[in-house]
Every structure is written in structure tokens, then in C-alpha cells.
Design an enzyme around this catalytic site. Structure first.
Site, PDB file in Angstrom:
ATOM      1  N   ASP A   1      74.290  10.467  11.959  1.00  0.00           N
ATOM      2  CA  ASP A   1      73.984  11.673  11.202  1.00  0.00           C
ATOM      3  C   ASP A   1      72.465  11.849  11.283  1.00  0.00           C
ATOM      4  OD1 ASP A   1      74.255  13.897   9.600  1.00  0.00           O
ATOM      5  OD2 ASP A   1      75.427  12.894   8.057  1.00  0.00           O
ATOM      6  N   ALA A   2      71.967  12.979  10.842  1.00  0.00           N
ATOM      7  CA  ALA A   2      70.535  13.272  10.993  1.00  0.00           C
ATOM      8  C   ALA A   2      69.682  12.162  10.386  1.00  0.00           C
ATOM      9  CB  ALA A   2      70.213  14.606  10.330  1.00  0.00           C
TER      10      ALA A   2
END
Length: 684
Positions: A364-365
Site C-alpha cells: 500500500d502507499a
């Protein structure tokens, strides 16, 4: 002719000798014959030295260049394992920075600046993530993705890269011009009547439109099982609370996306459904035991891996002590349980080895607070690579030309630390090579070099994006998902007996969409001569000021009405709606915004209370989270839920809401509410 071989040998030997170190050249005899007889030996020595050098580079691949524009093969490979967002970029003006710091840059990238094009070519970066700021018009997006790929094929890798976007449908949909849909919970509500039909149809449309735009990777579907009513970040993005239902719908979504030639991404592994902390803002923790994890959280991932072969799985910045209770020391010195994104036990032992996942593991980011509060930028990337991730998503912000130079240094810094971990036997070079090979394998399958011109791509995109058939599919989902939460014997209304309706809405757009929906059912139900007999009054919250005269007028309108129909948007705010930490700017969640929302909520509850007092039937059309509906359903006679419905404007300047259309059809008995809530409410 006979002299040529020896002459050639002498020439080559001379050149070879010049390449020898001076200490070796000094011992070479001047005698020509001896000189020539050494040729073969020297050539063998140099070949051996060259082979040794290649083997050394193969072993550690850590030779750092003195120039930030020059990368070793290992550094280029490290960059291949990174995917950047290019949401904003501020070029220098007359050689000077145009903003005080990169954090002040809010110039949306809708055309690829020369500096970013060069960065893509020079750095060999493996992917680009697009957000709402990057995608405004169809022609503009087609040109942007085309230019990104043109820059990518000029890199040392020489191949197009992964272009990703969050286009889940519902509350997370970056490009407003695409067909929108009501989201995963709406699909979950349609499941009892329609099975996996809408999971397939909706995701096929989304993927087809993405591919037409030049986007080859969708960060969807979400297959978190929503078992926490207070979950702010997953909520209606989930198909529901049943692991088996989520599994079927998630698997069907993956198959539909990938059938269109776009990589699907299951998220958020190993499961983000039972959390009350938004990982954009903190580090959530799930305390399920292993049996529950296997039965609930992991079940949809296991099913999809077996039945749909997803190209990508995205990790969650989330602690799972039952899966990995090992700890790390944060950059502030705090001892914490290792999050899944940085856990080798979770990404390699569990996902890769036990569950048999062969696709790309993407993070994820990495700019989310669940990471940045605890790891430095370099640490975060190295830790997730060592854990087993193939692709580090958004590990470094590039907002100015200075940031580009710093990104080059960042690549080198990551490569240096990762090489050190390899030398210390904490990570294997063989794993690194397997990761690169995995990325390349899926790129060959899904990331094609487009041979069409921009104009040809645009013709196709215009024919596909939000086409008539796709809009019909959006309306069909809204019709199938509309859920009647409460009726109190008010619905359906009898159109022929209605003379006055009073509408309460938050803004002008909602009034336009609700009026359009009402007119559609009126025209379908009444003859032309009877249409004008219905009197419709309304109140728009954001264009009115509350005063005593208005209250008297409102009371009169509600008293005269045969029914009150009100709309309300109910959802828990999350940065996922905007795309992450980069959008955490003063206007987001500001006091003014929250006050405006509370003002409408308070006003609506007052009017519903008044309607009950005056015995005027009241109907609430809600969109958003079913977990937040209780305060309105206690006051209204009837409540309809259409989940994450959108409003959009047609070419004829009509504002349309598929959810409002479906709601009005149910209110006036043109259609039945087919949806069944896929989660349990506290008051049920």
C-alpha cells in the site's frame, strides 16, 4: 598475407597491454617475439579478469556511481521495483524554484513535464500511479499515459511501465468521467438476487474503460471482510461481512478485470476489515486468533488465488500479532509489532509459500502514516523488499526538480542498504532476481507497447468511456442494490393520490438529480394531462439562511405536503476518498466543512421531527454507510439506502443519480427494492 595474423596479434596485444595496470606493463619484455608470444596469455588473463569482474558485480551489484545520473545494473533493478505518484509537480521558473518547498506544490500534473519524462527515462522507475488530479478529460488522460510510456521505453529497461489507478467504484473512483457505479457494498447487496453477476459486469466495464485510457493496473478489488462497524477506511468498499460471499464476489471481480487485459489487485492483505484506525493516519492492529484469521480474513485471498489467479496483491500497513508478533524499533525509538507490509513471515512465509501466490506483491502507499511515523523512507523500502514485496508504491515524493535529484540519490541509498543486507545474508540476491523476473513476466502479459497513435487511442476511448451500455449497467446495479431499511407502511406511495410533495436536499445538484428522477416516474405513471397536477416544493440547505420566517414557511410546506422526501449523504471521512496523505491540506476536514455537514444533519433531523409531529409521511433516501443511518431512521417513516451512489451531468446538462432513479422507482411502486444489506447493523 602470412604476416597478417602476427601483425594483428601485435596490434591487439598492444591495446591489451595498455589496459593492464602499470605494474604489470613494466615487466613485459621488449623482445618482439616474446612480446607476441605473450598475446594469448594476456588475452586469457584479461578475459579471466573480465569474468571475475562480472561475477563480482553479479554477487553484490553495489558499485555506486559518482554521478547521480549514472546507475549500476543493480540500482536500475531497484528502481524497477518502485512505483511513484506524479500528482503534483512545480517546474523551476527562470532557473529558480517556483515554490518555497515541495510540500507547497499543488500544480496538478495533467501533461507530462519534460523534467518528469526525463526522470522516468533516466531512473528506470517501474511504475506510475495516477490520481484524480491527473485525470480530468478523456483526451488529456490518453495523451498523458501515452507520454509516460514513451518516456519509459527510452529507459535502460526499454519497456513500458505499470500505470496504476484506484478505480474501485463507489467512494474510491479517481476519474469522474468514467462510469461510476455504487461500489462493492452495493454489489454485495445485489448478491442474494443476482449472485456474482454484477461483480463481473461492473468490473469488466471499469477495466475496459481503464485500458482504453492507457491504464494497465487497477488497484481493485477490495476483498476485506467488513466485520467492524466503526471501520472508517473500508466500510462500503467491502462486499460485506460474509467471508464466503466476499470470496465469490472478489474472485469474480478479479477474473472480469483481467479478462479485459488489466492487472487486478486484491487488497488489503492479510485483511483490513476489522479495524477502527485508518492506516492513512495510524497503525491499525487486528487481534484475531489464527483460526479466525484463516476463516475470515484470509479466506477471500485463498479463494481468489486458487480460482482467479490475481496478478497483484496489495499489502496492508497493519499489525497481526497472531501471524507475526516480532517487533522493530521505530525511528523514534519505540518498540512496536512489525506491520504486515514489513513482515517476512506474512509476505513470504504465509502469502508466497503457504498460500502459493505467484503474482506481484505490492505495498500500500508508503507515504501513509502507518509507515512514515515509524520508518525512514529508505528503511521502509528496504524492509518491505526484505519481507518479500515486489513493488514499493509511492515510496518517495517528487514535486520539484530538486526532488528528482533527491530521488536519484534515494534509489542509490536503497540499493546500498539492500546490498548490505544481502552481504549480511539477511536477504538473498536470488530472491531479488526472482522478484524482477516476476515483475517482467506480468509486464509482458499486461503492459503492452501501444502501436496506435494518440488520435487512434482517443477515438476508441471516446467510444468506450461512459458509453450508453455502460451507463445502463450502472443503473442496473443501482436498481438491483437499492435496499429498503424501513417502511413503516408508508411505501409505496400512490402516484394518483399525491398532490403535493416536499423535497429536502443538501445542495442544488441533489435537487436537480432528485427532480429528474421524480419526473421520470411521474411521466411513466401519469398521463400528460395529470403531470402538472402534482405540486413540488423544496428546500436546499446550502442556499438558505435559517431564520424565524423560514421556519414558519417550512412548517407550512411540510404540513401541506402529502409526503416529504429527503436526501442525506452518510459516510465516515477517510483520506482514501482523496487519495492519501498528499491531500492532507487545510481544506480537508476543515471546521467549515464539518460545520456545514453538521448543520444539514441537524436541520434534516429537525424537519423529520416536524413531519412526524404534523403526521406527514417522511422518506429518507440515503447514500453511503449503513452503519451511520440509525439517527435518521429513528425519525423517518421510511428509509432507502443506495450506498455510494454518484451524481453526474449528461451532455444535455441533466444531473442524474442512478441511486435516486432507483429510489424514486421504489417509492412509487414502479420497481421493488431487491437489495439485501450485506452487513449487520447494531439496531437489527
Amino acid at each position: 598475407m602470412a604476416n597478417r595474423p602476427s601483425t594483428l596479434t601485435a596490434s591487439l596485444t598492444g591495446k591489451l597491454l595498455n589496459r593492464l595496470p602499470s605494474t604489470l606493463r613494466s615487466i613485459v619484455p621488449s623482445n618482439k617475439q616474446t612480446y607476441l608470444s605473450l598475446s594469448a596469455l594476456i588475452m586469457m588473463v584479461l578475459i579471466t579478469l573480465s569474468a571475475c569482474q562480472s561475477q563480482a558485480e553479479e554477487r553484490n551489484m553495489i558499485n555506486n556511481s559518482t554521478s547521480i545520473l549514472s546507475f549500476t545494473p543493480f540500482e536500475r533493478a531497484v528502481a524497477q521495483k518502485m512505483s511513484l505518484d506524479i500528482r503534483y509537480f512545480c517546474s523551476n521558473i527562470n532557473g529558480k524554484t517556483s515554490v518555497p518547498t515541495s510540500k507547497h506544490c499543488r500544480q496538478a500534473v495533467t501533461e507530462l513535464p519534460t523534467e518528469l519524462a526525463q526522470m522516468i527515462s533516466i531512473s528506470n522507475v517501474g511504475g506510475i500511479v495516477l490520481f484524480a488530479e491527473n485525470v480530468q478529460e478523456i483526451a488529456q488522460v490518453v495523451k498523458l499515459t501515452h507520454d509516460i510510456q514513451q518516456a519509459a521505453v527510452k529507459s535502460a529497461h526499454g519497456k513500458p511501465l505499470i500505470i496504476s489507478m484506484d478505480q474501485e467504484g463507489g467512494r474510491v473512483a479517481r476519474f469522474a468521467k468514467m462510469t461510476g457505479f455504487a461500489g462493492n457494498m452495493a454489489i454485495g447487496a445485489s448478491y442474494p438476487q443476482h449472485g456474482t453477476y454484477f461483480a463481473t459486469q461492473v468490473n469488466a466495464v471499469i477495466a475496459k474503460e481503464l485500458k482504453a485510457l492507457g491504464i494497465n493496473n487497477n488497484y481493485a478489488p477490495v476483498i476485506d471482510v467488513n466485520t467492524n462497524v466503526d471501520n472508517p477506511v473500508i466500510n462500503t468498499r467491502s462486499f460485506g461481512e460474509s467471508a464466503s460471499q466476499v470470496s465469490e464476489l472478489g474472485g469474480s471481480a478479479v477474473s472480469a478485470i483481467q479478462a479485459q487485459g488489466v492487472m487486478a489487485t486484491l487488497k488489503h492483505f492479510p485483511g483490513h476489515g476489522d479495524t477502527h484506525v485508518d492506516s492513512h493516519l495510524g497503525l491499525p492492529r487486528v487481534d484475531h486468533d489464527r483460526a479466525t484469521i484463516d476463516k475470515v480474513d484470509l479466506a477471500p485471498f485463498v479463494w481468489a488465488i486458487e480460482h482467479a489467479k490475481p496478478a497483484m496483491i496489495m499489502t496492508a500497513h497493519i499489525q497481526y500479532p497472531a501471524l507475526d508478533n516480532s517487533s522493530f524499533i521505530s525511528k523514534s525509538g519505540e518498540k512496536l509489532i512489525r506491520p504486515a507490509t514489513m513482515s517476512r513471515k506474512i509476505l513470504t512465509t504465509l502469502l508466497r509459500e503457504e498460500m502459493g501466490f505467484e503474482g506481484i506483491i505490492a505495498t500500500d502507499a508508503l507515504d501513509m502514516a502507518g509507515v512514515t511515523h515509524f520508518f525512514t523512507e529508505v528503511e521502509a523500502v528496504v524492509e518491505t523488499f526484505v519481507a518479500g514485496a515486489d513493488l514499493a508504491v509511492m515510496p518517495f515524493k517528487v514535486r520539484t526538480p530538486t526532488d528528482i535529484d533527491n530521488f536519484y540519490r534515494f534509489i542509490k541509498a536503497v540499493a546500498k542498504v539492500l546490498s548490505s543486507r544481502i552481504e549480511q545474508n539477511e536477504y538473498q540476491l536470488a530472491e531479488f532476481k526472482q522478484s524482477i523476473a516476476r515483475l517482467n513476466r506480468y509486464k509482458r502479459q499486461y503492459v503492452e507497447e501501444n502501436s496506435k497513435s494518440v488520435s487512434q487511442q482517443l477515438l476508441f476511448a471516446n467510444a468506450v468511456i461512459a458509453s450508453e451500455n455502460h451507463i445502463k449497467t450502472e443503473q442496473a446495479l443501482a436498481n438491483a442494490a437499492i435496499t429498503l431499511l424501513k417502511t413503516n407502511q408508508v411505501l409505496p406511495l400512490n402516484m394518483t393520490s399525491i398532490k403535493r410533495l416536499h423535497l429536502i436536499v443538501a445542495n442544488q445538484q441533489e435537487l436537480a438529480a432528485l427532480t429528474y428522477a421524480l419526473n421520470q416516474v411521474i411521466q411513466n405513471s401519469l398521463s400528460t394531462s395529470d403531470v402538472d397536477q402534482i405540486n413540488v416544493s423544496h428546500f436546499i440547505a446550502d442556499t438558505s439562511n435559517e431564520n424565524s420566517e423560514l421556519n414558519i414557511q417550512m412548517q407550512s410546506l411540510i404540513k401541506q405536503a402529502d409526503a416529504v422526501i429527503a436526501t442525506v449523504d452518510i459516510k465516515t471521512a477517510s483520506l482514501v476518498d482523496l487519495g492519501g496523505m498528499d491531500d492532507l491540506i487545510p481544506s480537508y476536514g476543515s471546521a467549515a466543512q464539518q460545520r456545514k455537514k453538521r448543520t444539514y444533519s441537524t436541520f434534516l433531523k429537525q424537519q423529520l421531527t416536524l413531519a412526524r409531529k404534523l403526521k406527514t409521511p417522511s422518506i429518507v433516501i440515503a447514500k453511503g454507510s449503513p452503519f451511520l443511518i440509525n439517527e435518521y431512521s429513528e425519525l423517518a417513516d421510511s428509509v432507502l439506502l443506495n450506498f455510494d451512489d454518484r451524481l453526474f451531468e449528461t451532455d444535455y446538462q441533466q444531473v442524474i443519480s442512478p441511486g435516486f432513479n432507483a429510489s424514486m422507482a421504489v417509492i412509487f411502486d414502479e420497481k421493488k427494492a431487491q437489495g439485501k444489506l450485506p452487513v449487520t447493523l447494531n439496531n437489527q
